[in-house]
Write a protein that holds these residues in place. Structure first.
Motif, PDB file in Angstrom:
ATOM      1  N   LEU A  72      40.871  26.631  -5.700  1.00 18.04           N
ATOM      2  CA  LEU A  72      40.494  26.968  -4.334  1.00 18.04           C
ATOM      3  C   LEU A  72      39.007  26.712  -4.140  1.00 18.04           C
ATOM      4  CD1 LEU A  72      41.869  28.213  -1.862  1.00 18.04           C
ATOM      5  CD2 LEU A  72      41.219  30.446  -2.694  1.00 18.04           C
ATOM      6  N   TYR A  73      38.644  26.171  -2.997  1.00 14.08           N
ATOM      7  CA  TYR A  73      37.241  25.833  -2.724  1.00 14.08           C
ATOM      8  C   TYR A  73      36.912  26.268  -1.315  1.00 14.08           C
ATOM      9  CZ  TYR A  73      33.220  22.801  -1.734  1.00 14.08           C
ATOM     10  OH  TYR A  73      31.997  22.318  -1.368  1.00 14.08           O
ATOM     11  N   ASN A  74      35.784  26.905  -1.159  1.00 11.03           N
ATOM     12  CA  ASN A  74      35.328  27.305   0.163  1.00 11.03           C
ATOM     13  C   ASN A  74      34.480  26.167   0.710  1.00 11.03           C
ATOM     14  OD1 ASN A  74      33.980  28.398   2.382  1.00 11.03           O
ATOM     15  ND2 ASN A  74      34.008  30.459   1.530  1.00 11.03           N
ATOM     16  N   ALA A  75      35.040  25.438   1.676  1.00  4.47           N
ATOM     17  CA  ALA A  75      34.352  24.245   2.183  1.00  4.47           C
ATOM     18  C   ALA A  75      33.433  24.566   3.344  1.00  4.47           C
ATOM     19  CB  ALA A  75      35.391  23.209   2.607  1.00  4.47           C
ATOM     20  N   GLY A  76      33.027  25.821   3.467  1.00  5.58           N
ATOM     21  CA  GLY A  76      32.101  26.179   4.534  1.00  5.58           C
ATOM     22  C   GLY A  76      30.678  25.835   4.136  1.00  5.58           C
ATOM     23  N   PRO A  77      29.693  26.361   4.874  1.00  6.15           N
ATOM     24  CA  PRO A  77      28.299  26.068   4.526  1.00  6.15           C
ATOM     25  C   PRO A  77      27.963  26.675   3.171  1.00  6.15           C
ATOM     26  CG  PRO A  77      28.432  27.741   6.232  1.00  6.15           C
ATOM     27  CD  PRO A  77      29.810  27.216   6.053  1.00  6.15           C
ATOM     28  N   LYS A  78      27.272  25.891   2.349  1.00  6.40           N
ATOM     29  CA  LYS A  78      26.969  26.370   0.999  1.00  6.40           C
ATOM     30  C   LYS A  78      26.017  27.564   1.077  1.00  6.40           C
ATOM     31  CE  LYS A  78      27.844  22.396  -1.891  1.00  6.40           C
ATOM     32  NZ  LYS A  78      28.697  21.641  -1.049  1.00  6.40           N
ATOM     33  N   LEU A  79      26.142  28.437   0.098  1.00  8.39           N
ATOM     34  CA  LEU A  79      25.358  29.653   0.130  1.00  8.39           C
ATOM     35  C   LEU A  79      23.875  29.340  -0.042  1.00  8.39           C
ATOM     36  CD1 LEU A  79      25.326  32.744   0.188  1.00  8.39           C
ATOM     37  CD2 LEU A  79      25.501  32.719  -2.295  1.00  8.39           C
ATOM     38  N   LYS A  80      23.069  29.876   0.872  1.00  7.89           N
ATOM     39  CA  LYS A  80      21.608  29.695   0.803  1.00  7.89           C
ATOM     40  C   LYS A  80      21.052  30.971   0.200  1.00  7.89           C
ATOM     41  CE  LYS A  80      19.352  29.619   4.726  1.00  7.89           C
ATOM     42  NZ  LYS A  80      19.001  29.032   6.032  1.00  7.89           N
ATOM     43  N   GLY A  81      20.278  30.831  -0.849  1.00  8.96           N
ATOM     44  CA  GLY A  81      19.743  32.038  -1.480  1.00  8.96           C
ATOM     45  C   GLY A  81      20.729  32.559  -2.501  1.00  8.96           C
ATOM     46  N   HIS A  82      20.605  33.824  -2.832  1.00  8.60           N
ATOM     47  CA  HIS A  82      21.483  34.355  -3.861  1.00  8.60           C
ATOM     48  C   HIS A  82      22.533  35.266  -3.229  1.00  8.60           C
ATOM     49  CE1 HIS A  82      18.218  37.344  -3.426  1.00  8.60           C
ATOM     50  NE2 HIS A  82      19.233  38.184  -3.459  1.00  8.60           N
ATOM     51  N   PHE A  83      23.525  35.607  -4.042  1.00  8.81           N
ATOM     52  CA  PHE A  83      24.592  36.480  -3.583  1.00  8.81           C
ATOM     53  C   PHE A  83      24.206  37.915  -3.914  1.00  8.81           C
ATOM     54  CE2 PHE A  83      28.556  38.176  -2.548  1.00  8.81           C
ATOM     55  CZ  PHE A  83      29.086  38.891  -3.608  1.00  8.81           C
ATOM     56  N   SER A  84      24.146  38.756  -2.898  1.00  9.75           N
ATOM     57  CA  SER A  84      23.803  40.153  -3.123  1.00  9.75           C
ATOM     58  C   SER A  84      25.073  40.981  -3.032  1.00  9.75           C
ATOM     59  CB  SER A  84      22.791  40.610  -2.072  1.00  9.75           C
ATOM     60  OG  SER A  84      22.820  42.017  -1.962  1.00  9.75           O
ATOM     61  N   ARG A  85      25.461  41.593  -4.138  1.00  8.09           N
ATOM     62  CA  ARG A  85      26.664  42.415  -4.154  1.00  8.09           C
ATOM     63  C   ARG A  85      26.485  43.619  -3.244  1.00  8.09           C
ATOM     64  NH1 ARG A  85      32.038  42.270  -5.262  1.00  8.09           N
ATOM     65  NH2 ARG A  85      31.623  40.816  -6.942  1.00  8.09           N
ATOM     66  N   LEU A  86      25.265  44.144  -3.206  1.00  7.97           N
ATOM     67  CA  LEU A  86      24.984  45.315  -2.359  1.00  7.97           C
ATOM     68  C   LEU A  86      25.211  44.964  -0.897  1.00  7.97           C
ATOM     69  CD1 LEU A  86      23.932  48.201  -2.449  1.00  7.97           C
ATOM     70  CD2 LEU A  86      21.624  47.295  -2.118  1.00  7.97           C
ATOM     71  N   GLN A  87      24.678  43.825  -0.484  1.00  5.33           N
ATOM     72  CA  GLN A  87      24.846  43.412   0.907  1.00  5.33           C
ATOM     73  C   GLN A  87      26.327  43.181   1.200  1.00  5.33           C
ATOM     74  OE1 GLN A  87      23.241  39.522   2.218  1.00  5.33           O
ATOM     75  NE2 GLN A  87      21.914  40.761   3.529  1.00  5.33           N
ATOM     76  N   HIS A  88      27.029  42.606   0.240  1.00  8.96           N
ATOM     77  CA  HIS A  88      28.450  42.331   0.419  1.00  8.96           C
ATOM     78  C   HIS A  88      29.226  43.628   0.593  1.00  8.96           C
ATOM     79  CE1 HIS A  88      32.288  40.313   0.004  1.00  8.96           C
ATOM     80  NE2 HIS A  88      32.632  41.180  -0.923  1.00  8.96           N
ATOM     81  N   GLN A  89      28.938  44.614  -0.242  1.00  7.81           N
ATOM     82  CA  GLN A  89      29.646  45.897  -0.153  1.00  7.81           C
ATOM     83  C   GLN A  89      29.354  46.592   1.167  1.00  7.81           C
ATOM     84  OE1 GLN A  89      31.887  45.474  -2.477  1.00  7.81           O
ATOM     85  NE2 GLN A  89      31.622  47.395  -3.566  1.00  7.81           N
ATOM     86  N   SER A  90      28.102  46.545   1.603  1.00  9.25           N
ATOM     87  CA  SER A  90      27.771  47.241   2.859  1.00  9.25           C
ATOM     88  C   SER A  90      28.389  46.520   4.040  1.00  9.25           C
ATOM     89  CB  SER A  90      26.255  47.377   3.020  1.00  9.25           C
ATOM     90  OG  SER A  90      25.670  46.122   3.191  1.00  9.25           O
TER      91      SER A  90
END
Lengths: 490, 82
Positions: A258-276
């Motif tokens: 599976l591949y997410n063909a949307g815009p590539k992630l800019k910066g890093h992935f923040s788990r905290l931001q994701h959870q909130s």
């Protein structure tokens, strides 16, 4: 069997049977309406032609698609409006020197002079949209761009034509206002209303499948729109189906990239931001936290694992078993939550599998001694395109007279031998290769084969022979005397 | 496409596949075949090793036939659908 839906590779030339060249005088289009429904990786284009025959006994109607458009199209089907039966279509050879591509549609009945008919041409384009901006941070929006040609080409005269581009949400950032289109209409060249951008109506167009018209009037239009769902692509799908007669079971195993063909992630992935974000239900449009799949009813022993091992963050609701003529009416629902949310540009590879009772998909024709199995090509993922798919069907050992009936032709097919548990001569394995599959391609292949009772008994006989060999070995070993002193017979 | 639809209609109307031995019976078939197999194997090991002994190959034959069906039934009942 003449397939009515076609797929192609951009570099593959389609060989056509010579067909009658459509005279531009044989039909007239009273109205053409093209509706492009923009999704993520899949764009659904429906074109309705209201045609009127100018000559008697016209059996073939020719439609034209832009060449670039045809290269992106993976599914074509023509129907009479309101009917469910697809019409026979023949594509002319893809000519890279021309800007258009012709498709001949065989009408159900010959049209006499001044008779009208409504034809619907349904196409699905894949990889037609691209994310713009190409990168997005975790909390930013997702917007895509779609480009197509302004005018619908046709070898016949057109009284009026319109193109409607529909997005899922009314948030459209921009759309091109075509120049040079002022002399095609006396109203606005383009209007936007909610989630629909309408180009047209454009009146009184002559036969447009020629270089002069294309150079003068044809232009490309670009829509830049917000898309509220993740854009999904399955880079690779390997489906392996194994039929067992002793176990009366059919096992299906899917290996999905599976591949997410949307815009590539800019910066890093923040788990905290994701959870909130999840807590406040404000997840960004390009983040995929979970996926829902509809699997067949009556399945058992489902498994879902990836490289690390079993993924326990999944839920399945199994529907009770349905007979073979009701397959596709009930579904078991599997919700999977990968170990990590899929952000733009991220991949996730997993394996999914299940068992189904063979009686739910196979039938037996006693008079011919033939078994027929229905094998679905893929599990449809809404809005996703499968870039490369490989389906392999493993039949029981000793299956003979194998016949295949496909809903549409595969890109490549091959047959080889597959050896697995308790096999002696191996089982026949049929492999089908596909490209750019969409939800419209989620149909079934019918495989018929004969299995004599001698072939069916091959397995227990093979095991019996092995055990007999062990006994024979035992009989010899028992008679070997290894004692150092002679045994005295008292 | 017509062939496809025709086969589809035929497939829907024909009787469903039924196995030679019913699935629910398979664990019992496995037990009733494999237990005698082991018993006969043990029995054959106690037989005298004289040159002309019909009992030995006879028990071996019976035990291997039962063992063949028993192993296939065992595989299917534990989920390895061979």
């Amino acid at each position: 069997m003449s397939p009515s839906s076609w797929r192609t590779l951009p570099f593959l030339l389609l060989v056509s049977v010579t067909s009658v060249f459509a005279s531009s005088k044989s039909f007239e289009n009273t109205a053409i309406v093209r509706t492009a429904e923009l999704g993520g990786s899949v764009v659904h284009v429906t074109t309705t032609y209201a045609i009127k025959a100018l000559d008697d006994g016209q059996k073939t109607y020719t439609v034209a698609l832009g060449r670039a458009e045809r290269e992106k199209t993976s599914f074509i089907e023509a129907k009479v409006k309101g009917s469910k039966e697809p019409l026979k279509i023949k594509e002319r050879a893809l000519d890279t020197s021309k800007d258009y591509h012709l498709v001949d549609i065989t009408l159900p009945k010959a049209l006499s002079t001044d008779k009208t008919l409504n034809l619907v041409l349904e196409t699905v384009q894949t990889h037609a949209t691209w994310p713009s901006p190409a990168t997005a941070a975790q909390n930013e929006d997702q917007s895509l761009k779609y480009q197509t040609n302004l005018l619908i080409l046709s070898p016949y005269k057109t009284s009026v034509q319109r193109t409607k581009v529909k997005t899922l949400s009314p948030r459209i950032i921009s759309y091109t206002t075509p120049e040079n289109a002022k002399d095609l209409t006396d109203k606005d060249v383009v209007t936007k209303s909610g989630a629909t951008v309408t180009y047209g109506p454009y009146d009184n167009l002559p036969s447009s499948t020629n270089k002069e018209f294309i150079e003068k009037y044809q232009q490309s239009i670009l829509i830049h729109y917000h898309h509220e769902q993740p854009v999904l692509e399955v880079l690779n799908l390997q489906r392996s189906v194994e039929v067992s007669h002793w176990g009366a079971n059919i096992n299906t195993e899917d290996k999905i990239d599976l591949y997410n063909a949307g815009p590539k992630l800019k910066g890093h992935f923040s788990r905290l931001q994701h959870q909130s974000q999840k807590y406040f239900n404000k997840l960004s449009a390009h983040v995929l936290p979970a996926l829902t799949l509809h699997l067949p009813a009556g399945l058992s022993n489902p498994y879902y694992y990836d490289l690390i091992g079993n993924v326990s963050t999944s839920n399945i609701r199994i529907a009770p078993s349905v007979p073979k003529n009701k397959q596709g009416t009930q579904f078991s629902v599997l919700e999977i939550r990968p170990r990590y949310p899929l952000l733009g540009g991220w991949n996730y590879t997993f394996t999914l599998g299940w068992d189904l009772p063979l009686g739910d998909v196979a039938s037996y024709d006693k008079s011919a001694g033939k078994y027929t199995v229905e094998v679905p090509i893929m599990t449809p993922l809404l809005g996703a395109v499968v870039n490369n798919a490989e389906l392999s069907v493993v039949l029981p050992e000793g299956a003979s007279n194998i016949e295949i009936l496909e809903p549409f032709p595969a890109l490549a097919k091959r047959t080889d031998i597959h050896k697995t548990y308790l096999d002696t001569t191996g089982r026949p394995r049929l492999t089908f290769i596909y490209k750019n599959l969409t939800v419209k391609h989620a149909e079934s292949i019918y495989v018929s084969y004969k299995l004599s009772w001698v072939a069916h008994l091959k397995k227990p006989v093979a095991v019996s022979t092995a055990i007999l060999g062990l006994f024979t070995l035992g009989m010899f070993v028992r008679r070997i005397n290894l004692s150092l002193t002679p045994t005295r017979k008292v | 496409m017509d062939d496809y639809r025709r086969l589809q209609a035929l497939h829907h109307s024909l009787p469903a596949f039924t196995p030679a031995i019913s699935i629910s019976l398979l664990p019992f078939v496995a037990a009733f075949c494999l237990l005698p197999t082991f018993a006969l194997a043990f029995y054959s090991s106690t037989l005298p090793t004289s040159k002309l002994n019909v009992k030995e190959p006879a028990t071996a034959l019976v035990a291997s036939i039962l063992g063949g069906f028993g192993v296939v039934a065992l595989f299917c009942s534990v989920g390895v659908y061979v």
